[in-house]
Design a protein around this motif. Structure first.
Motif, PDB file in Angstrom:
ATOM      1  N   THR A 202     -10.266 -11.093   8.402  1.00  0.00           N
ATOM      2  CA  THR A 202     -11.087 -11.078   7.312  1.00  0.00           C
ATOM      3  C   THR A 202     -12.373 -10.087   7.545  1.00  0.00           C
ATOM      4  O   THR A 202     -12.608  -9.833   8.525  1.00  0.00           O
ATOM      5  N   GLY A 203     -12.549  -9.521   6.349  1.00  0.00           N
ATOM      6  CA  GLY A 203     -13.902  -8.773   6.357  1.00  0.00           C
ATOM      7  C   GLY A 203     -15.077  -9.644   6.486  1.00  0.00           C
ATOM      8  O   GLY A 203     -16.048  -9.018   6.862  1.00  0.00           O
ATOM      9  N   ARG A 204     -14.932 -10.868   5.920  1.00  0.00           N
ATOM     10  CA  ARG A 204     -16.334 -11.853   6.016  1.00  0.00           C
ATOM     11  C   ARG A 204     -16.865 -11.730   7.366  1.00  0.00           C
ATOM     12  O   ARG A 204     -15.914 -12.006   8.303  1.00  0.00           O
TER      13      ARG A 204
ATOM     14  N   TYR B  45     -20.360 -16.498   9.053  1.00  0.00           N
ATOM     15  CA  TYR B  45     -21.037 -17.249   8.121  1.00  0.00           C
ATOM     16  C   TYR B  45     -20.483 -17.241   6.687  1.00  0.00           C
ATOM     17  O   TYR B  45     -20.209 -18.631   6.188  1.00  0.00           O
ATOM     18  N   ARG B  46     -19.703 -16.140   6.199  1.00  0.00           N
ATOM     19  CA  ARG B  46     -19.104 -16.313   4.880  1.00  0.00           C
ATOM     20  C   ARG B  46     -17.789 -17.172   5.046  1.00  0.00           C
ATOM     21  O   ARG B  46     -17.062 -17.509   3.987  1.00  0.00           O
ATOM     22  N   TYR B  47     -17.053 -16.982   6.257  1.00  0.00           N
ATOM     23  CA  TYR B  47     -15.886 -17.614   6.415  1.00  0.00           C
ATOM     24  C   TYR B  47     -16.126 -19.153   6.329  1.00  0.00           C
ATOM     25  O   TYR B  47     -15.404 -19.917   5.733  1.00  0.00           O
TER      26      TYR B  47
ATOM     27  N   SER C 291     -15.223 -10.113  10.392  1.00  0.00           N
ATOM     28  CA  SER C 291     -16.340  -8.603  10.099  1.00  0.00           C
ATOM     29  C   SER C 291     -15.387  -7.464  10.449  1.00  0.00           C
ATOM     30  O   SER C 291     -15.638  -6.704  11.187  1.00  0.00           O
ATOM     31  N   VAL C 292     -14.040  -7.324   9.629  1.00  0.00           N
ATOM     32  CA  VAL C 292     -13.219  -6.228   9.740  1.00  0.00           C
ATOM     33  C   VAL C 292     -12.573  -6.063  11.071  1.00  0.00           C
ATOM     34  O   VAL C 292     -12.856  -4.849  11.518  1.00  0.00           O
ATOM     35  N   GLY C 293     -12.262  -6.756  11.910  1.00  0.00           N
ATOM     36  CA  GLY C 293     -11.486  -6.969  13.136  1.00  0.00           C
ATOM     37  C   GLY C 293     -12.821  -6.342  14.376  1.00  0.00           C
ATOM     38  O   GLY C 293     -12.467  -5.999  15.210  1.00  0.00           O
TER      39      GLY C 293
ATOM     40  N   LEU D   1     -27.157  -1.352   0.823  1.00  0.00           N
ATOM     41  CA  LEU D   1     -26.763  -2.326   1.883  1.00  0.00           C
ATOM     42  C   LEU D   1     -26.467  -3.703   1.293  1.00  0.00           C
ATOM     43  O   LEU D   1     -26.970  -4.194   0.201  1.00  0.00           O
ATOM     44  N   GLN D   2     -25.363  -4.238   1.725  1.00  0.00           N
ATOM     45  CA  GLN D   2     -24.905  -5.515   1.576  1.00  0.00           C
ATOM     46  C   GLN D   2     -25.706  -6.717   2.053  1.00  0.00           C
ATOM     47  O   GLN D   2     -26.581  -6.092   3.006  1.00  0.00           O
ATOM     48  N   PRO D   3     -25.533  -7.827   1.905  1.00  0.00           N
ATOM     49  CA  PRO D   3     -26.545  -8.902   2.074  1.00  0.00           C
ATOM     50  C   PRO D   3     -26.719  -8.900   3.838  1.00  0.00           C
ATOM     51  O   PRO D   3     -25.474  -8.548   4.536  1.00  0.00           O
TER      52      PRO D   3
ATOM     53  N   SER E 215     -26.265 -11.136   5.792  1.00  0.00           N
ATOM     54  CA  SER E 215     -25.055 -11.964   6.521  1.00  0.00           C
ATOM     55  C   SER E 215     -24.062 -11.086   6.789  1.00  0.00           C
ATOM     56  O   SER E 215     -23.263 -11.302   7.985  1.00  0.00           O
ATOM     57  N   GLU E 216     -23.542  -9.954   6.181  1.00  0.00           N
ATOM     58  CA  GLU E 216     -22.747  -9.125   6.316  1.00  0.00           C
ATOM     59  C   GLU E 216     -22.628  -8.226   7.441  1.00  0.00           C
ATOM     60  O   GLU E 216     -22.222  -7.114   7.697  1.00  0.00           O
ATOM     61  N   GLN E 217     -24.486  -7.799   7.701  1.00  0.00           N
ATOM     62  CA  GLN E 217     -24.434  -6.936   8.718  1.00  0.00           C
ATOM     63  C   GLN E 217     -24.673  -7.613  10.199  1.00  0.00           C
ATOM     64  O   GLN E 217     -25.147  -8.418  10.601  1.00  0.00           O
TER      65      GLN E 217
ATOM     66  N   PHE F 247     -21.571  -5.317  15.208  1.00  0.00           N
ATOM     67  CA  PHE F 247     -20.735  -4.206  15.433  1.00  0.00           C
ATOM     68  C   PHE F 247     -19.960  -3.559  13.804  1.00  0.00           C
ATOM     69  O   PHE F 247     -18.859  -3.224  13.663  1.00  0.00           O
ATOM     70  N   LYS F 248     -20.594  -4.084  12.958  1.00  0.00           N
ATOM     71  CA  LYS F 248     -20.205  -3.667  11.452  1.00  0.00           C
ATOM     72  C   LYS F 248     -21.727  -3.236  10.654  1.00  0.00           C
ATOM     73  O   LYS F 248     -22.576  -4.388  10.483  1.00  0.00           O
ATOM     74  N   ILE F 249     -21.506  -2.307   9.922  1.00  0.00           N
ATOM     75  CA  ILE F 249     -22.739  -1.952   8.943  1.00  0.00           C
ATOM     76  C   ILE F 249     -21.972  -1.921   7.504  1.00  0.00           C
ATOM     77  O   ILE F 249     -21.127  -1.073   7.380  1.00  0.00           O
TER      78      ILE F 249
ATOM     79  N   TYR G 225     -15.467  -0.921  -3.919  1.00  0.00           N
ATOM     80  CA  TYR G 225     -16.789  -1.110  -3.903  1.00  0.00           C
ATOM     81  C   TYR G 225     -17.379  -1.363  -2.480  1.00  0.00           C
ATOM     82  O   TYR G 225     -18.549  -1.021  -2.355  1.00  0.00           O
ATOM     83  N   ALA G 226     -16.862  -1.399  -1.504  1.00  0.00           N
ATOM     84  CA  ALA G 226     -17.312  -2.030   0.070  1.00  0.00           C
ATOM     85  C   ALA G 226     -17.022  -0.564   0.783  1.00  0.00           C
ATOM     86  O   ALA G 226     -16.008  -0.188   1.052  1.00  0.00           O
ATOM     87  N   LEU G 227     -18.226  -0.335   1.460  1.00  0.00           N
ATOM     88  CA  LEU G 227     -17.816   0.715   2.507  1.00  0.00           C
ATOM     89  C   LEU G 227     -18.323   0.165   3.912  1.00  0.00           C
ATOM     90  O   LEU G 227     -19.599  -0.516   4.169  1.00  0.00           O
ATOM     91  N   ASP G 228     -17.526   0.027   5.128  1.00  0.00           N
ATOM     92  CA  ASP G 228     -18.105  -0.347   6.157  1.00  0.00           C
ATOM     93  C   ASP G 228     -17.750   0.405   7.250  1.00  0.00           C
ATOM     94  O   ASP G 228     -17.021   1.458   7.155  1.00  0.00           O
ATOM     95  N   ILE G 229     -18.855   0.606   7.845  1.00  0.00           N
ATOM     96  CA  ILE G 229     -19.069   1.416   9.270  1.00  0.00           C
ATOM     97  C   ILE G 229     -18.637   0.661  10.446  1.00  0.00           C
ATOM     98  O   ILE G 229     -19.294  -0.369  10.417  1.00  0.00           O
TER      99      ILE G 229
ATOM    100  N   GLY H  62      -8.156  -1.795   1.392  1.00  0.00           N
ATOM    101  CA  GLY H  62      -8.156  -1.001   2.338  1.00  0.00           C
ATOM    102  C   GLY H  62      -8.450  -1.316   3.591  1.00  0.00           C
ATOM    103  O   GLY H  62      -7.952  -0.664   4.480  1.00  0.00           O
ATOM    104  N   ASN H  63      -9.225  -2.423   3.958  1.00  0.00           N
ATOM    105  CA  ASN H  63      -9.614  -2.913   5.350  1.00  0.00           C
ATOM    106  C   ASN H  63      -8.217  -3.401   5.980  1.00  0.00           C
ATOM    107  O   ASN H  63      -8.581  -3.829   7.115  1.00  0.00           O
ATOM    108  N   ASP H  64      -7.423  -3.556   5.109  1.00  0.00           N
ATOM    109  CA  ASP H  64      -6.118  -4.010   5.672  1.00  0.00           C
ATOM    110  C   ASP H  64      -5.077  -2.878   6.386  1.00  0.00           C
ATOM    111  O   ASP H  64      -4.153  -3.227   7.168  1.00  0.00           O
TER     112      ASP H  64
HETATM  113  C1  GLC Z   1     -15.722  -8.525   3.119  1.00  0.00           C
HETATM  114  C2  GLC Z   1     -17.186  -8.698   3.845  1.00  0.00           C
HETATM  115  C3  GLC Z   1     -17.894  -7.119   3.374  1.00  0.00           C
HETATM  116  C4  GLC Z   1     -16.891  -5.997   3.655  1.00  0.00           C
HETATM  117  C5  GLC Z   1     -15.633  -6.309   2.683  1.00  0.00           C
HETATM  118  C6  GLC Z   1     -14.622  -5.004   2.745  1.00  0.00           C
HETATM  119  O1  GLC Z   1     -15.934  -8.738   1.666  1.00  0.00           O
HETATM  120  O2  GLC Z   1     -17.970  -9.691   3.603  1.00  0.00           O
HETATM  121  O3  GLC Z   1     -18.907  -7.029   4.211  1.00  0.00           O
HETATM  122  O4  GLC Z   1     -17.491  -4.952   3.254  1.00  0.00           O
HETATM  123  O5  GLC Z   1     -14.957  -7.411   3.166  1.00  0.00           O
HETATM  124  O6  GLC Z   1     -14.184  -4.827   4.167  1.00  0.00           O
END
Ligand code: GLC
Ligand code: MG
Length: 249
Positions: free
Chosen positions: A43-45, A48-50, A68-70, A111-113, A115-117, A120-122, A157-161, A193-195
């Protein structure tokens, strides 16, 4: 039917329609008991969000949880100890502060909340209308400062580094190697996209019918017999794909 490794994204892939989800839960649980099928959520979560999600939805306890996206892998989601060997691999070449400093110059990245920082993920919100302009500039600024990263844009909507060694695909390969399970005995499922990195090897891939445009686009450009675009949505799409590949009857 035999033993296989089942890897699925959660939001909008496994989760989305409770009726087929409950049927899929039953089938997977039986396969796990009878054949030792392994169940992995990717999951990307954050962890905490899981935990928030499993308060609301009924899903099986996984054999591993990738969050947290792997970038983190948990054997037991109820303790907070992630797999240290994986964390070591992911941390290579990762300069969180340096990356944050560059990204902070982009006022369109929100910045996302907190909890999602995670270590190893921003993560930011980025509006789709400017994503095509911002992402190349961000990549080029990071490269200019020799900061190795992966930039992943999902669901408009979501950009992960992420670290260069992180991502859902690398985490899956790490587990597959650890367990010695062949690609053709592995099935991966996703919607956004994160998949995409989950689908990059020769694992059997199920793209649910409700997949987002970025994953559909990738699928149309990378079609092979071991990737399947389901007609059905969410867990019903997963059931359709598992039947297509002969993992279930
Ligand atoms: C989940 C995460 C979020 C991330 C998104 C896309 O919703 O909570 O932080 O940006 O997945 O990967
Ligand atoms: Mg998803």
């Amino acid at each position: 039917m035999a033993n296989f490794l089942f890897v699925t994204d959660l939001d909008h892939t496994l989760i989305g329609d409770d009726i087929p989800l409950s049927l899929l839960n039953k089938i997977l649980n039986k396969n796990r008991t009878d054949y030792g099928t392994k169940i992995v959520y990717s999951t990307g979560r954050s962890l905490y969000r899981y935990h928030q999600l499993i308060q609301e939805k009924s899903i099986l306890p996984p054999d591993r949880l990738i969050t947290s996206v792997g970038t983190e892998i948990y054997i037991n989601p109820s303790d907070h100890n992630f797999d240290l060997a994986w964390a070591n691999e992911v941390s290579e070449g990762w300069d969180r502060e340096g990356i944050c400093a560059i990204a902070s110059h982009f006022s369109d990245l929100l910045l996302q909340p907190q909890s999602e920082q995670t270590p190893f993920k921003i993560s930011y919100y980025l509006s789709e209308s400017i994503a095509d302009e911002i992402i190349p500039r961000l990549k080029s600024d990071l490269a200019h400062h020799n900061l190795l990263t992966q930039i992943i844009y999902s669901a408009s909507y979501a950009l992960d580094i992420l670290p260069i060694n992180g991502g859902k695909g690398s985490a899956l390969q790490y587990l597959r190697n650890k367990w010695g399970i062949a690609a053709d005995k592995t099935v991966v499922c996703g919607d956004s996209g994160n998949d995409i990195s989950l689908f990059q090897g020769e694992e059997r891939g199920i793209i649910v019918g409700n997949a987002k445009p970025e994953l559909l686009q990738w699928y149309y450009n990378h079609q092979t017999p071991f990737r399947y675009l389901a007609k059905d949505h969410y867990a019903a799409g997963i059931l359709e794909g598992l039947t297509h590949f002969g993992f279930i009857q």
